[in-house]
Design an enzyme around this catalytic site. Sequence first.
Site, PDB file in Angstrom:
ATOM      1  N   ASP A  95       0.823  -1.216   0.000  1.00 17.69           N
ATOM      2  CA  ASP A  95       0.000   0.000   0.000  1.00 17.69           C
ATOM      3  C   ASP A  95       0.858   1.267   0.000  1.00 17.69           C
ATOM      4  O   ASP A  95       2.029   1.261   0.377  1.00 17.69           O
ATOM      5  CB  ASP A  95      -0.900   0.033   1.238  1.00 17.69           C
ATOM      6  CG  ASP A  95      -1.959  -1.042   1.230  1.00 17.69           C
ATOM      7  OD1 ASP A  95      -1.947  -1.877   0.311  1.00 17.69           O
ATOM      8  OD2 ASP A  95      -2.786  -1.054   2.157  1.00 17.69           O
ATOM      9  N   HIS A 127       3.599  -2.259   3.107  1.00 18.80           N
ATOM     10  CA  HIS A 127       3.573  -0.890   2.583  1.00 18.80           C
ATOM     11  C   HIS A 127       4.878  -0.605   1.858  1.00 18.80           C
ATOM     12  O   HIS A 127       5.960  -0.930   2.361  1.00 18.80           O
ATOM     13  CB  HIS A 127       3.381   0.137   3.708  1.00 18.80           C
ATOM     14  CG  HIS A 127       2.063   0.023   4.399  1.00 18.80           C
ATOM     15  ND1 HIS A 127       1.796  -0.953   5.340  1.00 18.80           N
ATOM     16  CD2 HIS A 127       0.913   0.750   4.269  1.00 18.80           C
ATOM     17  CE1 HIS A 127       0.545  -0.822   5.778  1.00 18.80           C
ATOM     18  NE2 HIS A 127      -0.014   0.209   5.141  1.00 18.80           N
TER      19      HIS A 127
END
Length: 591
Positions: free
Chosen positions: A101, A253
């Site tokens: 992400d 992430h």
Amino acid sequence: MSAQDPSSPAETRTRLARALRVRIRNPPAHWRLLTLCLVMVGVLIAFQGFCTHTIGDTGEPTGNGGAAAPLAGSRPLLVDSGEGLRSPQPPPEKRIALTFDDGPDPTWTPKVARVLRGHGVPGTFFMVGSQAAHHPDVVREVERSGGEIADHTFTHASLSTGARWQRRAQLTFTEAILLGITGHYPRFVRPPYSATSDAVTPVDERELSALAGGRYVIALADYDSKDWQRPGVARIVRNALPRNGRGGVVMFHDGGGNRAQTVAALAVLIPRLQAQGYRFVALRDMLGLSPAEAEPAATGSQHARAQAFLGAVRLAFWMTGALTWIIGAVGVLVLLRVALVLPTAWVQVRRSRRRHTLAASHPSVTVVVPAYNEAVGIARAVRSLAASTYRDLDVVVVDDGSTDGTAEIVEDLALDSVRLIRRPNGGKAAALTTGVRESTADVIVMVDGDTVFAPETVGRLVRPLADPGVAAVAGNTKVGNRRGLIGRWQHIEYVIGFNLDRRMYEVFESTPTVPGAIGAFRRDVLVELGGVSSDTLAEDTDLTLSIGRLGHHVAYAEDALAWTEAPSTLSGLWRQRYRWSFGTMQAVWKH
């Protein structure tokens, strides 16, 4: 001159000057241009505010507050069923989908992709649209390395709170950006601030279901590595390990901060899971979708429109960035100006005090007042001049073809020290030159027809001329009509800006303008120059620069006060500043 144009240069200049005066009085094109520029700046600021979370509802969700979790125990890939979200995902068995992400990040996304490529492992990258617009090359690099591209909203905004149209825009903007870069539609969407299915509240489910429709797949996670907390490589690996031998979707992430621990954790986790018999797949494989179904290709026209949108967004980012740099540069220049003006103003004050000790001189003075349609303020201006305490003073009012009774008002005053000269309209410069020619005094003081002098002003204004090297003196102009907001702004500008600037200019012997509202000149210098030139719209700047080119000095008399009528409307202010700016550029070009 050609046979077709018998006009003399003087007639040509006069005609051009009249055309410019008409243009200044009625500048519709400039108003339209100004309005367009203001609208563009407003749109850019609004867009930048949207992209930086200062406009719109983009806050984090507040959590479920103990509410029931309707998706508890559900697999993380969800579609709209018409009655809410459901998961068509089969059991993952020992399959792992790595997802990332908050990218693309120009530093960390390529490093993550390099680790995946080194182990022959696919990954799904949920990209923030505004970041993708900033770094399209990183998106293309991920695509070339076999990575799957997915939607993580345009500004990392919550998809459960705020106006629904804003949340739809978050998805469609990002879809258009990614489509413009890759030529494919992203179908997987991960809501920011989400993790596993059991954290979805009934409100979240309802809103996400409405957004998904039949278009998007909502992608949550089975395992949250919590790498954004940077708890250490060992903790990240432990958070990402599957439970009970069951595979699933793991959340990492690749953007939003330093992701060195994430890169290191991937290098540990992937070989460990491969050794345990886990197989890494793309997210679409979890649903049994083909690449064409997960990322359908756009038509040529759709891709072209998306590329145009991408270009517009990048241009907006560039322009707002440039505007930020310009504002920063202006701020630095303002600070430098303050650092320069304040010390020089102090030096000028000390010089001015020494100048007051010079032997007083009382040259003969003629005050020339050019007046064109000044019926509103001419009587007050002329009375203030007639009330001067200076003993050898002559006031000449040159009526420049007024049509509002200005000349009659001056005549009706019947003041002994005031003479009236009527002439056809030829402009302010010509009126001043007429006054100079009608005078035999040593000093000419030029005053606007709407300006009021204090009784001591003339004496204070001519005092610096006791120095034979000084040929002109600028007085201290103040705003008389300062009741309105525009008047107050200009009053501050006159006091803080013009006043300090003139002090600095005197120290550097570089005064560009003796203001038309209050200025004193040696008459012999004006005669040497042939009067006041009408070559430019800023005759006061033109005259001052001409005096400087002759080698004479210009002084500033801060205690010689005059109150002038400043524009009280935006339209009037625009016309005045247009005339000043254009005339100054003309004078600079001329000299």
